[in-house]
Design an enzyme around this catalytic site. Structure first.
Site, short mmCIF file in Angstrom:
data_model
loop_
_atom_site.label_atom_id
_atom_site.label_comp_id
_atom_site.label_asym_id
_atom_site.label_seq_id
_atom_site.Cartn_x
_atom_site.Cartn_y
_atom_site.Cartn_z
N GLU A 119 -8.48 -9.26 -1.13
CA GLU A 119 -9.10 -8.86 0.14
C GLU A 119 -10.53 -8.38 -0.06
O GLU A 119 -10.94 -7.36 0.48
CB GLU A 119 -8.28 -7.73 0.81
CG GLU A 119 -6.84 -8.10 1.12
CD GLU A 119 -6.10 -7.01 1.88
OE1 GLU A 119 -6.77 -6.11 2.45
OE2 GLU A 119 -4.87 -7.06 1.92
N GLU A 155 0.85 -1.19 0.00
CA GLU A 155 0.00 0.00 0.00
C GLU A 155 0.88 1.24 0.00
O GLU A 155 0.85 2.04 0.91
CB GLU A 155 -0.93 -0.03 1.21
CG GLU A 155 -1.85 -1.24 1.23
CD GLU A 155 -2.72 -1.30 2.48
OE1 GLU A 155 -2.56 -0.44 3.38
OE2 GLU A 155 -3.56 -2.21 2.56
#
Length: 258
Positions: A109, A1
């Site tokens: 996810e 991220e």
């Protein structure tokens, strides 16, 4: 991220020390330690945020140009029903752009929030899960797994951000671990994903016998069949299934009966 929502690099220790170079170095070192590993860059929000996606895509190309081997992109897809069912939801296009770079697409996810736990919203969530799964199944470089971020609404991370009297119910099993419509939406996609655009057909939820209007362009039948087609007209190109709620028609019909 490593990328912010506005498409800039995250202001973290590693980026301050080495700018974006730390990401390429991470892939190089990981490959050296575990040569046969599948190495992905994983991030959130890229399924619907063009600014963030374009930076991630450029970053992956830059990593490739340095000779660092990256195998694919992990799409976190922490999203909501309205975003997924929007006709302009760009995930399919974005995944294809990654495929064109020679990279695989993984769903890593997935959870899809809904605003309330009503029959209507559960049916919309089912179609949202199905849509994501069909996009994944129809991608030419889909990875070897498709996973949700936990299983049951009882343990979703979203409960940490929402008062307990108003949860988001984002997962395919309810708080008692019973299968929700969302579960069956994924099952439908994995069993019968047909990847021609005109064959992605779903019906809007029906409550109390009255159809509810909402649109998602690739998932609505654009032409009504008129007249009485013969068996020869339909042949084996059309498959009709019934799931105790809706009639689904997959396939194509000839122009003669449209």
């Amino acid at each position: 991220e490593a990328i912010e929502d506005d498409g800039t690099y995250r202001d973290c220790y590693w980026n301050r020390a080495m700018t974006g170079e730390f990401i390429a170095k991470a892939f190089i070192e990981a490959r050296a330690v575990v040569p046969n590993a599948i190495l992905l860059y994983n991030d959130y929000g890229i399924e619907s945020n063009p600014a963030k996606f374009n930076t991630v895509k450029s970053m992956l190309g830059w990593i490739q140009s340095l000779g660092a081997q990256v195998d694919g992109l992990g799409w976190q897809v922490h999203t909501d029903v309205n975003t997924v069912l929007d006709p302009n939801f760009p995930l399919e296009q974005f995944m294809m752009e990654i495929s064109n770079m020679g990279l695989d697409n993984y769903v890593t996810e997935l959870d899809i929030r809904m605003p309330s736990n009503t029959p209507f919203e559960r049916e919309r969530q089912k179609l949202a899960y199905r849509k994501i799964a069909e996009i994944f199944m129809c991608n030419p470089t889909k990875g070897s797994y498709f996973q949700t971020w936990d299983i049951s609404d009882k343990h979703t991370w979203w409960n940490d951000f929402q008062p307990q009297n108003a949860p988001f119910y984002p997962l395919p099993f309810d708080e008692n671990f019973n299968k929700k419509p969302a579960y069956w939406g994924m099952v439908d996609a994995f069993k019968s994903a047909i990847c021609e655009e005109q064959c992605k057909i779903s019906s809007p939820p029906v409550l109390d016998g009255s159809p509810t209007e909402w649109g998602q362009t690739p998932y609505s039948l654009q032409s009504n069949v008129q007249g009485t087609p013969s068996a020869a007209d339909l042949s084996a190109d059309v498959q009709i299934t019934w799931d105790d709620n809706y009639l689904y028609v997959f396939g194509s019909v000839t122009d003669d009966i449209l």
